[in-house]
Write a protein that holds these residues in place. Structure first.
Motif, mmCIF file in Angstrom:
data_model
loop_
_atom_site.group_PDB
_atom_site.id
_atom_site.type_symbol
_atom_site.label_atom_id
_atom_site.label_comp_id
_atom_site.label_asym_id
_atom_site.label_seq_id
_atom_site.Cartn_x
_atom_site.Cartn_y
_atom_site.Cartn_z
ATOM 1 N N MET A 1 53.204 48.289 12.355
ATOM 2 C CA MET A 1 53.060 48.661 10.946
ATOM 3 C C MET A 1 52.361 47.525 10.197
ATOM 4 N N ASN A 2 51.277 47.858 9.485
ATOM 5 C CA ASN A 2 50.559 46.826 8.748
ATOM 6 C C ASN A 2 51.236 46.541 7.410
ATOM 7 N N THR A 3 50.722 45.542 6.696
ATOM 8 C CA THR A 3 51.365 45.104 5.453
ATOM 9 C C THR A 3 51.362 46.207 4.397
ATOM 10 N N LYS A 4 50.274 46.930 4.297
ATOM 11 C CA LYS A 4 50.214 48.004 3.307
ATOM 12 C C LYS A 4 51.286 49.050 3.571
ATOM 13 N N ILE B 1 54.680 47.721 2.611
ATOM 14 C CA ILE B 1 54.881 47.737 1.158
ATOM 15 C C ILE B 1 55.316 49.124 0.693
ATOM 16 N N LEU B 2 54.636 50.145 1.186
ATOM 17 C CA LEU B 2 54.985 51.513 0.802
ATOM 18 C C LEU B 2 56.392 51.879 1.266
ATOM 19 N N GLU B 3 56.733 51.475 2.473
ATOM 20 C CA GLU B 3 58.061 51.781 3.006
ATOM 21 C C GLU B 3 59.147 51.075 2.195
ATOM 22 N N ALA B 4 58.931 49.807 1.880
ATOM 23 C CA ALA B 4 59.914 49.050 1.095
ATOM 24 C C ALA B 4 60.031 49.605 -0.324
ATOM 25 N N ALA B 5 58.900 49.930 -0.914
ATOM 26 C CA ALA B 5 58.912 50.478 -2.267
ATOM 27 C C ALA B 5 59.701 51.782 -2.315
ATOM 28 N N LEU B 6 59.510 52.640 -1.321
ATOM 29 C CA LEU B 6 60.232 53.911 -1.290
ATOM 30 C C LEU B 6 61.736 53.673 -1.223
ATOM 31 N N VAL B 7 62.160 52.752 -0.391
ATOM 32 C CA VAL B 7 63.592 52.429 -0.279
ATOM 33 C C VAL B 7 64.130 51.939 -1.619
ATOM 34 N N LEU B 8 63.426 51.003 -2.241
ATOM 35 C CA LEU B 8 63.891 50.426 -3.502
ATOM 36 C C LEU B 8 63.851 51.442 -4.637
ATOM 37 N N PHE B 9 62.801 52.240 -4.709
ATOM 38 C CA PHE B 9 62.701 53.263 -5.748
ATOM 39 C C PHE B 9 63.846 54.268 -5.623
ATOM 40 N N ASN B 10 64.156 54.668 -4.389
ATOM 41 C CA ASN B 10 65.251 55.618 -4.176
ATOM 42 C C ASN B 10 66.599 55.006 -4.552
ATOM 43 N N ASP B 11 66.799 53.747 -4.169
ATOM 44 C CA ASP B 11 68.100 53.107 -4.384
ATOM 45 C C ASP B 11 68.338 52.717 -5.836
ATOM 46 N N ASN C 1 49.980 38.612 -2.168
ATOM 47 C CA ASN C 1 49.741 39.410 -0.971
ATOM 48 C C ASN C 1 49.899 40.884 -1.289
ATOM 49 N N LEU C 2 50.905 41.221 -2.081
ATOM 50 C CA LEU C 2 51.091 42.627 -2.475
ATOM 51 C C LEU C 2 49.906 43.112 -3.304
ATOM 52 N N TYR C 3 49.465 42.279 -4.264
ATOM 53 C CA TYR C 3 48.360 42.701 -5.131
ATOM 54 C C TYR C 3 47.038 42.812 -4.373
ATOM 55 N N TYR C 4 46.951 42.173 -3.230
ATOM 56 C CA TYR C 4 45.757 42.334 -2.402
ATOM 57 C C TYR C 4 45.624 43.789 -1.941
#
Length: 213
Positions: free
Chosen positions: A1-4, A7-17, A38-41
């Motif tokens: 899994m690449n960084t992008k 980021i999407l996977e982590a964001a989904l977890v945090l947004f849901n929680d 790195n995220l803003y890249y």
């Protein structure tokens, strides 16, 4: 899994929680152990992340509503459609908690969602045509159009119903997997008047299996 993708996977977890409005890009970066730079890249802002996650949800639903061409539709197929749709709503539940807010916040989203909804209505209609060909339901073309709209309204509004009319003060989060799945029972209820007699008992058994335990 690449960084992008991470980021999407982590964001989904945090947004849901926590709820999307309570999560910043810094929270996402910290959760991943990467720098904000790195995220803003990969994403200019949080709206870009929300939009990409929405596109994932859209692709999931499009795939779910494909009508098989190798066999006639069955009651089991219909139950599987609904299970997959409501499971997708659970996986992407932050979107359904505040759908109106997201659509008002991003012009791209409201345009895509409008096209997506029309496509879903056509696909749901195709499913009902398939159930008619399988002699599971007896329904006119006009009634199929109305039933597709009503089913879509119930499914997409169910999360809002749980947070408002069916509010439970004992729950920290009103949207649980079991409560969400209860919406499947409601969709089956819409279809009851059109069922042919020989399938009514089986459909009722399947419908009851989706009541909240």
């Amino acid at each position: 899994m690449n960084t992008k993708e991470r980021i999407l996977e982590a964001a989904l977890v945090l947004f849901n929680d926590r709820g999307e409005r309570n999560v910043t890009t810094n929270h996402i970066a910290a959760h991943l152990g990467i720098s904000p730079g790195n995220l803003y890249y990969h994403f200019r802002n949080k709206s870009e992340i929300v939009y990409e996650i929405y596109l994932e949800y859209e692709r999931l639903v499009d795939q779910t509503l494909e009508v098989p061409t190798d066999h006639e539709l069955t009651i089991e197929d219909k139950a599987n459609y609904l299970e997959a749709i409501f499971e997708g709503m659970w996986v992407f539940r932050f979107l359904h908690r505040d759908l109106a807010y997201f659509l008002e916040s991003d012009d791209r989203l409201i345009e895509r969602y409008s096209e997506f909804s029309q496509r879903c209505l056509e696909n749901v209609g195709s499913i009902y045509y398939g159930l008619r060909r399988s002699n599971i339901i007896d329904i006119s073309d006009q009634e199929i159009t109305a039933l597709a709209i009503n089913s879509w309204l119930v499914a997409t509004s169910w999360a809002t119903y749980l947070r408002t009319a069916d509010y439970d003060p004992k729950l920290e989060d009103q949207i649980t997997r079991d409560r969400l799945r209860r919406g499947i029972y409601q969709v089956f209820a819409l279809e009851k008047p059109y069922l042919n007699e020989h399938v009514k008992e089986e459909v009722e058994r399947v419908q009851l299996s989706f009541l909240e335990k």
